[in-house]
Structure formats: C-alpha cells, structure tokens
Design a protein around this motif. Structure first.
Motif, PDB file in Angstrom:
ATOM      1  N   ILE A  59      13.337   1.361 -12.367  1.00  0.00           N
ATOM      2  CA  ILE A  59      13.397   1.010 -10.784  1.00  0.00           C
ATOM      3  C   ILE A  59      14.779   1.641 -10.014  1.00  0.00           C
ATOM      4  O   ILE A  59      14.062   2.243  -8.687  1.00  0.00           O
ATOM      5  N   SER A  60      15.677   1.495 -10.309  1.00  0.00           N
ATOM      6  CA  SER A  60      16.937   1.877  -9.311  1.00  0.00           C
ATOM      7  C   SER A  60      16.534   3.857  -9.058  1.00  0.00           C
ATOM      8  O   SER A  60      17.037   3.519  -8.123  1.00  0.00           O
ATOM      9  N   TYR A  61      15.990   4.697  -9.879  1.00  0.00           N
ATOM     10  CA  TYR A  61      15.663   5.984  -9.666  1.00  0.00           C
ATOM     11  C   TYR A  61      14.861   5.712  -8.415  1.00  0.00           C
ATOM     12  O   TYR A  61      14.259   6.623  -7.398  1.00  0.00           O
ATOM     13  N   LEU A  62      13.892   5.179  -8.624  1.00  0.00           N
ATOM     14  CA  LEU A  62      11.989   4.705  -7.904  1.00  0.00           C
ATOM     15  C   LEU A  62      12.787   4.814  -6.639  1.00  0.00           C
ATOM     16  O   LEU A  62      12.354   4.992  -5.141  1.00  0.00           O
ATOM     17  N   ARG A  63      13.892   3.672  -6.594  1.00  0.00           N
ATOM     18  CA  ARG A  63      14.302   3.384  -5.301  1.00  0.00           C
ATOM     19  C   ARG A  63      15.754   4.796  -4.360  1.00  0.00           C
ATOM     20  O   ARG A  63      15.200   4.476  -2.732  1.00  0.00           O
ATOM     21  N   GLU A  64      16.000   5.350  -5.063  1.00  0.00           N
ATOM     22  CA  GLU A  64      16.757   6.101  -4.053  1.00  0.00           C
ATOM     23  C   GLU A  64      15.411   8.002  -4.177  1.00  0.00           C
ATOM     24  O   GLU A  64      15.249   7.915  -3.205  1.00  0.00           O
ATOM     25  N   LYS A  65      14.296   7.395  -4.817  1.00  0.00           N
ATOM     26  CA  LYS A  65      13.297   8.726  -4.563  1.00  0.00           C
ATOM     27  C   LYS A  65      12.493   8.634  -2.892  1.00  0.00           C
ATOM     28  O   LYS A  65      12.404   8.828  -2.021  1.00  0.00           O
ATOM     29  N   LEU A  66      12.443   6.746  -2.998  1.00  0.00           N
ATOM     30  CA  LEU A  66      11.855   6.011  -2.080  1.00  0.00           C
ATOM     31  C   LEU A  66      12.405   5.991  -0.121  1.00  0.00           C
ATOM     32  O   LEU A  66      12.522   6.483   0.369  1.00  0.00           O
ATOM     33  N   MET A  67      14.065   5.799  -0.481  1.00  0.00           N
ATOM     34  CA  MET A  67      15.018   6.624  -0.108  1.00  0.00           C
ATOM     35  C   MET A  67      14.951   7.666   1.091  1.00  0.00           C
ATOM     36  O   MET A  67      15.284   8.470   1.884  1.00  0.00           O
ATOM     37  N   LYS A  95       0.768  -1.117  -0.090  1.00  0.00           N
ATOM     38  CA  LYS A  95      -0.214   0.426   0.058  1.00  0.00           C
ATOM     39  C   LYS A  95       0.947   1.817   0.100  1.00  0.00           C
ATOM     40  O   LYS A  95       0.551   2.794  -0.664  1.00  0.00           O
ATOM     41  N   VAL A  96       2.195   1.260   0.815  1.00  0.00           N
ATOM     42  CA  VAL A  96       2.870   2.660   0.925  1.00  0.00           C
ATOM     43  C   VAL A  96       3.813   2.453  -0.287  1.00  0.00           C
ATOM     44  O   VAL A  96       3.080   3.617  -0.954  1.00  0.00           O
ATOM     45  N   LEU A  97       3.897   2.068  -0.992  1.00  0.00           N
ATOM     46  CA  LEU A  97       4.472   1.247  -2.826  1.00  0.00           C
ATOM     47  C   LEU A  97       3.718   2.458  -3.465  1.00  0.00           C
ATOM     48  O   LEU A  97       3.499   3.536  -4.196  1.00  0.00           O
ATOM     49  N   LEU A  98       2.456   2.066  -3.501  1.00  0.00           N
ATOM     50  CA  LEU A  98       1.810   2.328  -4.842  1.00  0.00           C
ATOM     51  C   LEU A  98       1.147   3.660  -4.419  1.00  0.00           C
ATOM     52  O   LEU A  98       0.409   4.254  -5.020  1.00  0.00           O
ATOM     53  N   ARG A  99       0.873   3.773  -3.432  1.00  0.00           N
ATOM     54  CA  ARG A  99      -0.044   5.402  -2.531  1.00  0.00           C
ATOM     55  C   ARG A  99       1.417   6.580  -2.897  1.00  0.00           C
ATOM     56  O   ARG A  99       1.426   7.571  -3.297  1.00  0.00           O
ATOM     57  N   PHE A 100       2.253   5.881  -2.547  1.00  0.00           N
ATOM     58  CA  PHE A 100       3.821   7.146  -3.157  1.00  0.00           C
ATOM     59  C   PHE A 100       3.874   7.374  -4.585  1.00  0.00           C
ATOM     60  O   PHE A 100       3.748   8.832  -4.828  1.00  0.00           O
ATOM     61  N   LEU A 101       3.640   5.602  -5.736  1.00  0.00           N
ATOM     62  CA  LEU A 101       3.705   6.497  -6.477  1.00  0.00           C
ATOM     63  C   LEU A 101       2.693   7.539  -7.306  1.00  0.00           C
ATOM     64  O   LEU A 101       2.967   8.114  -7.941  1.00  0.00           O
ATOM     65  N   HIS A 102       1.222   6.370  -6.673  1.00  0.00           N
ATOM     66  CA  HIS A 102      -0.097   7.714  -7.161  1.00  0.00           C
ATOM     67  C   HIS A 102       1.162   9.382  -6.605  1.00  0.00           C
ATOM     68  O   HIS A 102       0.145  10.203  -7.348  1.00  0.00           O
ATOM     69  N   GLU A 103       0.870   9.438  -5.231  1.00  0.00           N
ATOM     70  CA  GLU A 103       0.867  10.481  -5.168  1.00  0.00           C
ATOM     71  C   GLU A 103       2.420  11.757  -5.618  1.00  0.00           C
ATOM     72  O   GLU A 103       2.350  13.122  -6.128  1.00  0.00           O
ATOM     73  N   GLN A 104       3.557  10.846  -6.356  1.00  0.00           N
ATOM     74  CA  GLN A 104       4.144  11.638  -6.838  1.00  0.00           C
ATOM     75  C   GLN A 104       3.992  12.030  -8.563  1.00  0.00           C
ATOM     76  O   GLN A 104       4.961  12.360  -9.276  1.00  0.00           O
ATOM     77  N   ALA A 163      13.305   4.128   4.059  1.00  0.00           N
ATOM     78  CA  ALA A 163      14.104   2.432   4.080  1.00  0.00           C
ATOM     79  C   ALA A 163      13.810   1.619   3.900  1.00  0.00           C
ATOM     80  O   ALA A 163      14.724   0.601   3.301  1.00  0.00           O
ATOM     81  N   GLN A 164      12.398   1.118   4.322  1.00  0.00           N
ATOM     82  CA  GLN A 164      12.572  -0.464   3.646  1.00  0.00           C
ATOM     83  C   GLN A 164      12.778  -0.920   2.648  1.00  0.00           C
ATOM     84  O   GLN A 164      12.269  -2.558   2.229  1.00  0.00           O
TER      85      GLN A 164
END
Length: 430
Positions: free
Chosen positions: A325-333, A201-210, A338-339
């Motif tokens: 996906i690599s850029y996505l990991r950076e944005k998530l961090m 849910k966190v991942l999908l919400r992050f992508l939606h909000e971004q 951190a998960q």
C-alpha cells in the motif's frame, strides 16, 4: 539500541521426582506453547524482564489478548527502551521533582517529536498511553515500588449505547496523557474517512490500467464487501467454492469467515460477508487463471489454497501488505493523484460501510433495523462501532449524488466493463 524479538515460550515446571540428581525444569503437562511472543532486549543483551513478563501475562490472561495487540504495545515499550538507553536512565527513576522523572521527560520528548512531524499525533498519544498502562501493571505485580509516579484525574467520556442513546462514563486519566485533538469532522473506524464515489472509481481504474491484478481485486473486495485486509489476505479457494446464495437478496452470495474457515477476522468473529455475485465470478476466474496458478506452483503446501499470493508464491503478511500500500501511494502521487497522499486500505471498508448504511436507512423500516443489518454485514463486535456510520451520515451531508453504479454492481445488475477485469489482463500478465 534496544531490539524487539519474537520468542517461543514453552511453559515449564519444577520436577522433584528425582531428588538424588537434583531439581530440574521440565515442560508442564498440557502446557500451551505460545509462539512469537514479543520480547525486548537492551543493547547489552539483557532482557527487560518486567516488559517481557508483561507481554507474556497479557497473552496468558483469561480474556486472551490478540498477539497483534500485544506486539503493538511492546513496540511502544521498545521505543521507550531505546530512549532510556540513549539517556542512560533506568525505567524506575522517579525522584521528587516531576520534571526529572523518566516518564515526564519522555512525555516531553514525544511532544517534541510530534510537533516536529517525526511521529504522528495519534502515535504520540498511543505510545504514552501504552507506557502508562505498563507502569500501572508493573506496580500491581510488584515490579516497581509503590510510589506516586504521576497524578491521576477524573475524566468524562461520551459514547453511544446499542440503541443509539448518548451516555457518559467517568474514567481515570493520567496527567501524562498526550491529547490528540485533531478534528477532521466525523471519523469512522480507525479515525478514517470514506473515499468519494469519484475517487473510488479513479483508484480502481488506476489499478486496472497499471495491471495490478491482485491489488485491484483486493481493493474491489474492500469496496464492495467491507472486509478488512487480514480477512482478504487469508481468503481461500474454499471460501469461493463454499459461497452460498443469500436467501433474501438476489445477486448476493454469502462467504463464511472466521474460526473454522481458515479466514482471519478481527476478534475472531465468525460470520458471513456479503459478496456481489459478479465479484465472486471474477474471483473464481482469477483463481484458475494462468497468472495465479503460476504463483500457486511456487507456494508452500500450506499457502497453495490461498486466493492471493505474491509473485514468489508467498502469502501476503501484514508487513508485506503494508509495504504494498505504501508503494501504491507513491505511484499514485507520481501519477499526479495527490488526493491519495494519505490513503489507507482500511478506507475501502469505511467507504463500503458508509454507502451500505445510507442504503439500509433508505430501504429498511427503522434505524435500528439498519444498524443490525450493517453490524452483521461488517462483522462489528458491537453496535457502538456501527453507530459511528449513522452519526457520520447525519453530520456529514452528502456533497455529491450517490452513483447508481455502486448499487447496480452490488445487486448484480451492472454490466459496466471497466469495473470488471477483462480476460485479456490475465493472459497478458501471466
């Protein structure tokens, strides 16, 4: 430094028809042109003939190796070629003392690289295995003198057959092999673990909000159909147009993939993926949104029917998607999540498979029926891969209650707004 290049190979044959002008090479009749064959060239421009013949031979076998697999093996040999050049050593250097032989020295180099964190343990294991396999091939086909290069030893491996019985098999293992003894509990395909329901849910919400519309929809497809990235990247508009209602399960549509559909699958498996009807509706809405049509206008003729295109109208290649996906990991961090530090897109497939297997075991009358259902839904080549999900569920108890939201969405009964993209996102970001 050695380089890895792609070349086009046209099968040739000697032409003796006009001996007065001499013998010449001509394209072989009915010969199959092979595109993008990986070839290694040393720093001085000389090709590594044995390695290049190995690549061509692997692609020309009756079984037909996948170009991606051969390229992966050749990338390991390219790294080895760079090391040989750095140490001014020939790949056939095998003196009496083992410690002086090129393969033993390279093994020590890989172990040091692994211990220093320069390469992952799995890369060190795969790289050494690929090189040993190449040397075995080279001996068989006469590229290297038949001589003792290393000692082999018997090894017993455990596996599960199609009905879940544990079996063992004796294989030959080289003393050069580098064990990968990482133990994170039971792993699934590609050694990955599923995401928890909360992290999904966190991942999908992050992508939606971004506003990452394409990546959001790709991730939704991964979570709710289990499709691999290569399948998602090659989905076509016709994939949605030709989707059919599942005859047994209401709210589910079947999308055909594999040979004949222009949608790629691993091992060229042909089958149907199960798509929630609500997800198909969202994809159709996206397909004809101003955002996607703008990208389609910039695309080449061959790519215009792809569902997902980059901002410049290009198809998402394996390389560009990996970078995404690599850029996505950076944005998530950077966002403090951190998960997701080691997040891999293939975990969406592992997440789907785990939840689908739990549902199948609960609903279907027997475990075998559940295995067959999940195998077909995920287009597994055989049941051995599917059994990993059963063993994972048995060994890893559920630590949190499984959310009804997943199953409601999967069966088309959910109306949760945050799981679906609002029409406004297309208009604002077009």
């Amino acid at each position: 430094m050695a380089v890895l290049e792609r070349v086009c190979i046209t099968p040739m044959m000697l032409d003796y028809s006009n001996r007065a002008q001499g013998v010449s090479w001509v394209p072989r009749e009915n010969g199959r042109v092979i595109f993008k064959v990986p070839h290694i060239f040393f720093n001085n421009g000389e090709p590594w003939l044995a390695a290049n013949a190995y690549a061509l031979g692997k692609l020309g076998t009756v079984s037909g190796n996948d170009i991606k697999t051969v390229t992966s093996n050749m990338s390991h040999l390219k790294a080895y070629a760079c090391w040989l050049e750095d140490h001014n050593m020939d790949w056939r250097h095998f003196p009496k003392k083992k410690k002086d032989r090129c393969l033993f020295r390279y093994r020590g180099f890989l172990v040091k690289q692994r211990n220093a964190g320069c390469i992952s343990p799995s890369t060190a294991t795969s790289r050494m295995a690929a090189i040993v396999y190449f040397y075995r091939w080279a001996q068989v086909y006469g590229w290297i003198e038949r001589q003792p290069m290393w000692d082999d030893r018997p090894k017993t491996v455990q596996f599960y057959n199609a009905v879940g019985f544990s079996r063992t098999m004796s294989v030959v293992s080289s003393e050069l092999s580098i064990p990968n003894r990482k133990r994170d509990g039971a792993n699934l395909e590609n050694g990955l673990l599923p995401l928890s329901d909360e992290n999904r849910k966190v991942l999908l919400r992050f992508l939606h909000e971004q506003g990452k519309v394409e990546l959001y929809l790709m991730t939704m497809i991964g979570f709710f159909t289990g499709a691999r990235s290569e399948t998602i990247r090659t989905l076509r508009l016709s994939s949605l147009e030709n989707a059919t209602d599942d005859p047994v399960t209401p709210g589910i549509k079947r999308v055909s993939v594999g040979p004949g559909t222009q949608v790629m699958t691993k091992f060229d498996v042909r089958g149907s993926l199960l798509f929630p009807s609500l997800l198909v509706q969202e994809l159709e809405r996206y397909a004809y949104s101003a955002r996607r049509l703008t990208r389609q206008a910039r695309a080449s003729e061959d790519d215009r029917t792809l569902l997902f295109l980059s901002e410049r109208g290009n198809a998402y290649s394996e390389t560009s998607f990996t970078k995404l996906i690599s850029y996505l990991r950076e944005k998530l961090m950077n966002a403090g999540l951190a998960q997701f530090q080691t997040f891999k897109f293939h975990q969406t497939r592992a997440t789907f498979g785990t939840q689908l297997m739990r549902l199948a075991i609960d609903v279907l009358p027997s475990q075998i029926d559940a295995i067959v259902f999940v195998r077909d839904a995920m287009l597994h080549k055989d049941e051995a891969t599917t059994w990993k999900y059963v063993k994972f569920i048995e060994k890893e108890p559920i630590k949190e209650a499984l959310s009804d939201e997943f199953f409601n969405l999967y069966t088309g009964q959910s109306g949760d707004a945050h799981m679906l993209i609002d029409q406004v996102i297309y208009n604002d970001l077009a």
